[in-house]
Motif scaffolding. Sequence first.
Motif, PDB file in Angstrom:
ATOM      1  N   ILE A 127       0.863  -1.186   0.000  1.00 56.12           N
ATOM      2  CA  ILE A 127       0.000   0.000   0.000  1.00 56.12           C
ATOM      3  C   ILE A 127       0.899   1.235   0.000  1.00 56.12           C
ATOM      4  N   GLY A 128       0.581   2.171  -0.880  1.00 60.12           N
ATOM      5  CA  GLY A 128       1.262   3.461  -0.913  1.00 60.12           C
ATOM      6  C   GLY A 128       0.212   4.558  -0.925  1.00 60.12           C
ATOM      7  N   TYR A 129       0.501   5.657  -0.248  1.00 56.08           N
ATOM      8  CA  TYR A 129      -0.517   6.702  -0.174  1.00 56.08           C
ATOM      9  C   TYR A 129       0.091   8.090  -0.094  1.00 56.08           C
ATOM     10  N   VAL A 130      -0.740   9.065  -0.412  1.00 57.65           N
ATOM     11  CA  VAL A 130      -0.369  10.477  -0.297  1.00 57.65           C
ATOM     12  C   VAL A 130      -1.653  11.259  -0.028  1.00 57.65           C
ATOM     13  N   LEU A 131      -1.505  12.339   0.726  1.00 56.32           N
ATOM     14  CA  LEU A 131      -2.666  13.145   1.113  1.00 56.32           C
ATOM     15  C   LEU A 131      -2.326  14.623   0.998  1.00 56.32           C
ATOM     16  N   SER A 132      -3.286  15.395   0.569  1.00 53.10           N
ATOM     17  CA  SER A 132      -3.139  16.849   0.507  1.00 53.10           C
ATOM     18  C   SER A 132      -2.678  17.385   1.854  1.00 53.10           C
ATOM     19  N   LYS A 133      -1.705  18.277   1.827  1.00 52.40           N
ATOM     20  CA  LYS A 133      -1.150  18.843   3.063  1.00 52.40           C
ATOM     21  C   LYS A 133      -2.238  19.504   3.904  1.00 52.40           C
ATOM     22  N   GLU A 134      -3.230  20.044   3.249  1.00 56.22           N
ATOM     23  CA  GLU A 134      -4.353  20.708   3.929  1.00 56.22           C
ATOM     24  C   GLU A 134      -5.103  19.752   4.870  1.00 56.22           C
ATOM     25  N   TYR A 135      -5.020  18.450   4.596  1.00 55.19           N
ATOM     26  CA  TYR A 135      -5.778  17.465   5.369  1.00 55.19           C
ATOM     27  C   TYR A 135      -4.910  16.621   6.309  1.00 55.19           C
ATOM     28  N   TRP A 136      -3.631  16.947   6.421  1.00 54.56           N
ATOM     29  CA  TRP A 136      -2.750  16.206   7.322  1.00 54.56           C
ATOM     30  C   TRP A 136      -3.211  16.382   8.771  1.00 54.56           C
ATOM     31  N   GLY A 137      -3.003  15.358   9.571  1.00 58.75           N
ATOM     32  CA  GLY A 137      -3.257  15.428  11.008  1.00 58.75           C
ATOM     33  C   GLY A 137      -4.718  15.311  11.416  1.00 58.75           C
ATOM     34  N   LYS A 138      -5.583  14.869  10.520  1.00 58.69           N
ATOM     35  CA  LYS A 138      -7.017  14.774  10.829  1.00 58.69           C
ATOM     36  C   LYS A 138      -7.522  13.332  10.886  1.00 58.69           C
ATOM     37  N   GLY A 139      -6.611  12.362  10.756  1.00 54.97           N
ATOM     38  CA  GLY A 139      -7.003  10.960  10.831  1.00 54.97           C
ATOM     39  C   GLY A 139      -7.603  10.394   9.558  1.00 54.97           C
ATOM     40  N   LEU A 140      -7.597  11.158   8.475  1.00 55.05           N
ATOM     41  CA  LEU A 140      -8.219  10.687   7.230  1.00 55.05           C
ATOM     42  C   LEU A 140      -7.461   9.527   6.596  1.00 55.05           C
ATOM     43  N   MET A 141      -6.128   9.574   6.642  1.00 51.60           N
ATOM     44  CA  MET A 141      -5.382   8.493   6.008  1.00 51.60           C
ATOM     45  C   MET A 141      -5.545   7.197   6.787  1.00 51.60           C
ATOM     46  N   THR A 142      -5.602   7.263   8.094  1.00 52.98           N
ATOM     47  CA  THR A 142      -5.849   6.061   8.892  1.00 52.98           C
ATOM     48  C   THR A 142      -7.211   5.469   8.509  1.00 52.98           C
ATOM     49  N   GLU A 143      -8.205   6.324   8.369  1.00 49.16           N
ATOM     50  CA  GLU A 143      -9.548   5.905   7.965  1.00 49.16           C
ATOM     51  C   GLU A 143      -9.501   5.209   6.596  1.00 49.16           C
ATOM     52  N   ALA A 144      -8.779   5.793   5.660  1.00 47.38           N
ATOM     53  CA  ALA A 144      -8.685   5.241   4.308  1.00 47.38           C
ATOM     54  C   ALA A 144      -7.922   3.912   4.297  1.00 47.38           C
ATOM     55  N   VAL A 145      -6.790   3.853   4.986  1.00 39.94           N
ATOM     56  CA  VAL A 145      -5.979   2.634   4.990  1.00 39.94           C
ATOM     57  C   VAL A 145      -6.752   1.474   5.610  1.00 39.94           C
ATOM     58  N   LYS A 146      -7.484   1.723   6.681  1.00 38.93           N
ATOM     59  CA  LYS A 146      -8.277   0.649   7.296  1.00 38.93           C
ATOM     60  C   LYS A 146      -9.310   0.108   6.313  1.00 38.93           C
ATOM     61  N   LYS A 147      -9.917   0.976   5.536  1.00 44.45           N
ATOM     62  CA  LYS A 147     -10.904   0.527   4.550  1.00 44.45           C
ATOM     63  C   LYS A 147     -10.235  -0.270   3.430  1.00 44.45           C
ATOM     64  N   ILE A 148      -9.059   0.162   3.010  1.00 47.86           N
ATOM     65  CA  ILE A 148      -8.325  -0.543   1.962  1.00 47.86           C
ATOM     66  C   ILE A 148      -7.870  -1.918   2.458  1.00 47.86           C
ATOM     67  N   ILE A 149      -7.444  -2.012   3.708  1.00 49.48           N
ATOM     68  CA  ILE A 149      -7.069  -3.308   4.291  1.00 49.48           C
ATOM     69  C   ILE A 149      -8.255  -4.263   4.200  1.00 49.48           C
ATOM     70  N   ASP A 150      -9.414  -3.812   4.611  1.00 49.13           N
ATOM     71  CA  ASP A 150     -10.622  -4.629   4.558  1.00 49.13           C
ATOM     72  C   ASP A 150     -10.897  -5.085   3.121  1.00 49.13           C
ATOM     73  N   PHE A 151     -10.815  -4.170   2.180  1.00 51.39           N
ATOM     74  CA  PHE A 151     -11.034  -4.494   0.768  1.00 51.39           C
ATOM     75  C   PHE A 151     -10.017  -5.525   0.268  1.00 51.39           C
ATOM     76  N   CYS A 152      -8.756  -5.321   0.590  1.00 55.60           N
ATOM     77  CA  CYS A 152      -7.698  -6.221   0.110  1.00 55.60           C
ATOM     78  C   CYS A 152      -7.849  -7.637   0.666  1.00 55.60           C
ATOM     79  N   PHE A 153      -8.211  -7.745   1.930  1.00 54.21           N
ATOM     80  CA  PHE A 153      -8.320  -9.064   2.547  1.00 54.21           C
ATOM     81  C   PHE A 153      -9.657  -9.750   2.240  1.00 54.21           C
ATOM     82  N   ASN A 154     -10.732  -9.008   2.172  1.00 56.30           N
ATOM     83  CA  ASN A 154     -12.052  -9.623   2.000  1.00 56.30           C
ATOM     84  C   ASN A 154     -12.544  -9.689   0.556  1.00 56.30           C
ATOM     85  N   ASP A 155     -12.111  -8.763  -0.280  1.00 56.52           N
ATOM     86  CA  ASP A 155     -12.551  -8.769  -1.674  1.00 56.52           C
ATOM     87  C   ASP A 155     -11.475  -9.313  -2.622  1.00 56.52           C
ATOM     88  N   LEU A 156     -10.237  -8.849  -2.436  1.00 54.88           N
ATOM     89  CA  LEU A 156      -9.150  -9.325  -3.294  1.00 54.88           C
ATOM     90  C   LEU A 156      -8.543 -10.631  -2.785  1.00 54.88           C
TER      91      LEU A 156
END
Length: 190
Positions: A106-135
């Motif tokens: 997994i590789g990721y990048v986020l707009s600097k404007e949104y750093w420090g708000k927990g959004l990437m953690t939210e996204a990565v957790k969803k991607i983990i679920d997708f990778c393990f349960n769908d892929l």
Amino acid sequence: MRIADVNIDNVFLETERLIIRPWKQSDLKDFFEYASVDGVGEMAGWNHHRNIEESQNILDMFINEHKTFALEAKDSKKAIGSIGIETITPDIRLDAPYKDMAGREIGYVLSKEYWGKGLMTEAVKKIIDFCFNDLLLDYLFISHWVENDRSRRVIEKCGFEFVKEFNYNCKTGEKRESRGYIKMCNRVRK
């Protein structure tokens, strides 16, 4: 290491604050807006975009390769980052038992404007679920530059376990000292 097939066309995932979806041509302005900010791409191993044509070329690659999601903020309806389900690069050299399992990085990048708000953690957790349960991947690999504490915190919050330090060959041509982590699918752990 088995290479697992990935195709995110027509995959739409949702979290509390994000829509995780394939990129589209109409995202170009939003993509250039965050990718042209000094320090954003550099945290992911590439130089910030110098012009919109560079962003267009990368956007075309995202669309054609079918493995990189756009992160759309629900509140603004803007693309504010990306998360890719990448082939694990050769310089990582994972040993047994991973070499006989299906995995991705997994590789990721986020707009600097949104750093420090927990959004990437939210996204990565969803991607983990997708990778393990769908892929049906067996494991995921993820890494960060040694000095990137923000990314380290995302990785730790998502339950990855440290496996090794290594030198990563960036798209910029430089080598960066990195820390790599693995998360195993629960069905494989049993």
